[in-house]
Motif scaffolding. Structure first.
Motif, PDB file in Angstrom:
ATOM      1  N   MET A  53     -12.060   3.818  -1.867  1.00  0.00           N
ATOM      2  CA  MET A  53     -11.488   3.731  -0.517  1.00  0.00           C
ATOM      3  C   MET A  53     -12.590   3.673   0.540  1.00  0.00           C
ATOM      4  SD  MET A  53      -8.233   6.227  -0.510  1.00  0.00           S
ATOM      5  CE  MET A  53      -6.812   5.895  -1.517  1.00  0.00           C
TER       6      MET A  53
ATOM      7  N   THR B 247      -4.106  10.145   1.482  1.00  0.00           N
ATOM      8  CA  THR B 247      -5.265   9.387   1.956  1.00  0.00           C
ATOM      9  C   THR B 247      -4.966   7.897   1.982  1.00  0.00           C
ATOM     10  OG1 THR B 247      -6.563  11.037   0.820  1.00  0.00           O
ATOM     11  CG2 THR B 247      -7.746   9.149   1.662  1.00  0.00           C
ATOM     12  N   GLN B 248      -4.230   7.440   0.976  1.00  0.00           N
ATOM     13  CA  GLN B 248      -3.854   6.024   0.920  1.00  0.00           C
ATOM     14  C   GLN B 248      -3.067   5.635   2.171  1.00  0.00           C
ATOM     15  OE1 GLN B 248      -4.298   3.876  -1.714  1.00  0.00           O
ATOM     16  NE2 GLN B 248      -2.810   2.294  -1.382  1.00  0.00           N
TER      17      GLN B 248
ATOM     18  N   VAL C 148     -11.526   6.869  -7.089  1.00  0.00           N
ATOM     19  CA  VAL C 148     -10.623   6.232  -6.124  1.00  0.00           C
ATOM     20  C   VAL C 148     -11.042   6.568  -4.705  1.00  0.00           C
ATOM     21  CG1 VAL C 148      -8.264   6.133  -5.324  1.00  0.00           C
ATOM     22  CG2 VAL C 148      -8.742   6.167  -7.739  1.00  0.00           C
TER      23      VAL C 148
ATOM     24  N   LEU D  93       0.834  -1.206   0.000  1.00  0.00           N
ATOM     25  CA  LEU D  93       0.000   0.000   0.000  1.00  0.00           C
ATOM     26  C   LEU D  93       0.866   1.252   0.000  1.00  0.00           C
ATOM     27  CD1 LEU D  93      -2.667  -1.143   2.586  1.00  0.00           C
ATOM     28  CD2 LEU D  93      -2.905  -1.034   0.138  1.00  0.00           C
TER      29      LEU D  93
ATOM     30  N   GLN E 279      -9.949  10.264 -10.071  1.00  0.00           N
ATOM     31  CA  GLN E 279      -9.483  10.340  -8.683  1.00  0.00           C
ATOM     32  C   GLN E 279     -10.657  10.346  -7.723  1.00  0.00           C
ATOM     33  OE1 GLN E 279      -6.376  13.088  -7.963  1.00  0.00           O
ATOM     34  NE2 GLN E 279      -5.379  12.673  -9.908  1.00  0.00           N
TER      35      GLN E 279
ATOM     36  N   LEU F 131      -4.633  11.787  -2.917  1.00  0.00           N
ATOM     37  CA  LEU F 131      -4.866  10.345  -2.826  1.00  0.00           C
ATOM     38  C   LEU F 131      -3.684   9.631  -2.194  1.00  0.00           C
ATOM     39  CD1 LEU F 131      -6.640   9.474  -6.141  1.00  0.00           C
ATOM     40  CD2 LEU F 131      -7.591   9.750  -3.881  1.00  0.00           C
TER      41      LEU F 131
ATOM     42  N   VAL G 199      -5.633   6.225   5.448  1.00  0.00           N
ATOM     43  CA  VAL G 199      -6.808   5.358   5.545  1.00  0.00           C
ATOM     44  C   VAL G 199      -6.422   3.889   5.377  1.00  0.00           C
ATOM     45  CG1 VAL G 199      -9.012   4.785   4.502  1.00  0.00           C
ATOM     46  CG2 VAL G 199      -8.389   7.138   4.807  1.00  0.00           C
ATOM     47  N   TYR G 200      -5.683   3.578   4.309  1.00  0.00           N
ATOM     48  CA  TYR G 200      -5.379   2.176   4.034  1.00  0.00           C
ATOM     49  C   TYR G 200      -4.272   1.661   4.948  1.00  0.00           C
ATOM     50  CZ  TYR G 200      -7.845   0.254   0.027  1.00  0.00           C
ATOM     51  OH  TYR G 200      -8.763  -0.294  -0.795  1.00  0.00           O
TER      52      TYR G 200
ATOM     53  N   ASN H   2      -6.837  -2.121  -4.688  1.00  0.00           N
ATOM     54  CA  ASN H   2      -5.738  -1.193  -4.911  1.00  0.00           C
ATOM     55  C   ASN H   2      -5.252  -1.205  -6.344  1.00  0.00           C
ATOM     56  OD1 ASN H   2      -3.866   0.496  -3.199  1.00  0.00           O
ATOM     57  ND2 ASN H   2      -4.986  -0.806  -1.801  1.00  0.00           N
TER      58      ASN H   2
END
Lengths: 180, 100
Positions: free
Chosen positions: B66, A55-56, B62, A37, B59, A52, A59-60, B40
């Protein structure tokens, strides 16, 4: 330089994805998934999707993976014992997976080349940056309704998760313990 | 500038690895991780196409993927916990109650 960085990140992403699938211990799988990730977040940053990328990570790699690790440690999962399904099954799965990858990659390449020609023919598609301001603007104008639906979905997921994971007391046991 | 097709090949590779993991692994929790891997991979393709077209809609997709992934992880892990309580196992082959 940028291409070298992207290729390096892609190699790390593929290796860590293989680590998720191949490692026997669920904890190792989870840690490989966190690495994957993070490399995907770096790829997002390389594609000018800054919001993003952050956020990745938050959040992830933050919230969701902590949830995974929490459940793994809560259930005290041991190393998965060697598989009973046999070698032919796994071999056929890998053959199917590789051919699947080849087919999707071919289709994607064809699509990107076709679109690429169309995009090049158009006058000027100026590159956009996925900054917080740009994402926020489009999120609260064009996608405002979808945003509200997403909030409703999250509420439903929270309530559902609590209801599913809650320990169930039988009402009769409750009554008898109250009476005693 | 890296060609967009590189990112699309990466996306296809990651998606296929995740799909094989769903088929091969027996622990339900690792199957869930492989589903996250597939989501992902799709996100990478979304962002690459968004970059190619100079358009932020990809985007946005995406962002919503999420959101769905977070909801799915919460509910899925709750199901795994309650399944572990009932079966004392997280193996996908343990849930055969409806097959009998």
């Amino acid at each position: 330089m940028s291409t070298m960085f992207a290729l390096l990140m892609a190699v790390v992403a593929v290796v860590s994805a293989l680590g998720v699938v191949l490692s026997r211990n669920p904890i190792h799988s989870a840690l490989f998934l966190i690495l994957n990730l993070l490399t995907v977040a770096a790829i997002f940053a390389g594609l000018d999707a800054h919001f993003l990328a952050v956020t990745q990570i938050i959040v992830y790699a933050g919230a969701i993976m902590v949830l995974f690790l929490f459940v793994i440690m809560l259930l005290n999962l041991k190393v998965e014992e060697p598989k009973r399904r046999g070698r032919i099954y796994a071999f056929l799965s890998w053959v199917g997976g590789i051919s699947f990858a080849v087919v999707i990659a071919k289709v994607f390449r064809g699509a990107s080349e076709g679109f690429g020609a169309a995009v090049a023919a158009r006058p000027a598609a100026e590159p956009v940056e996925g900054t917080v301001a740009a994402i926020g603007k489009i999120l609260f104008t064009e996608f405002a309704f979808t945003f509200e639906v997403a909030s409703f979905l999250l509420i439903a997921a929270i309530v559902g998760a609590v209801m599913l994971a809650k320990r169930r007391y039988r009402t009769t046991e409750f009554r008898s313990s109250e009476g005693a | 500038m890296t060609p967009i097709s590189y990112y699309l090949v990466l996306s296809a590779t990651l998606f296929s690895i995740g799909a094989v993991g769903v088929v091969v692994r027996r622990s339900a929790i690792v199957v869930f991780m492989c589903i996250e891997l597939m989501l992902n991979a799709v996100n990478v393709a979304f962002v690459a196409f968004s970059r190619m077209h100079g358009n932020l809609t990809g985007q946005m997709a995406v962002v919503f993927v999420m959101v769905v992934a977070a909801a799915e992880a919460a509910v899925g892990l709750a199901i795994i916990i309650s399944g572990f309580r009932a079966l004392r196992s997280v193996e996908t082959s343990a849930a055969v109650e409806l097959r009998r």
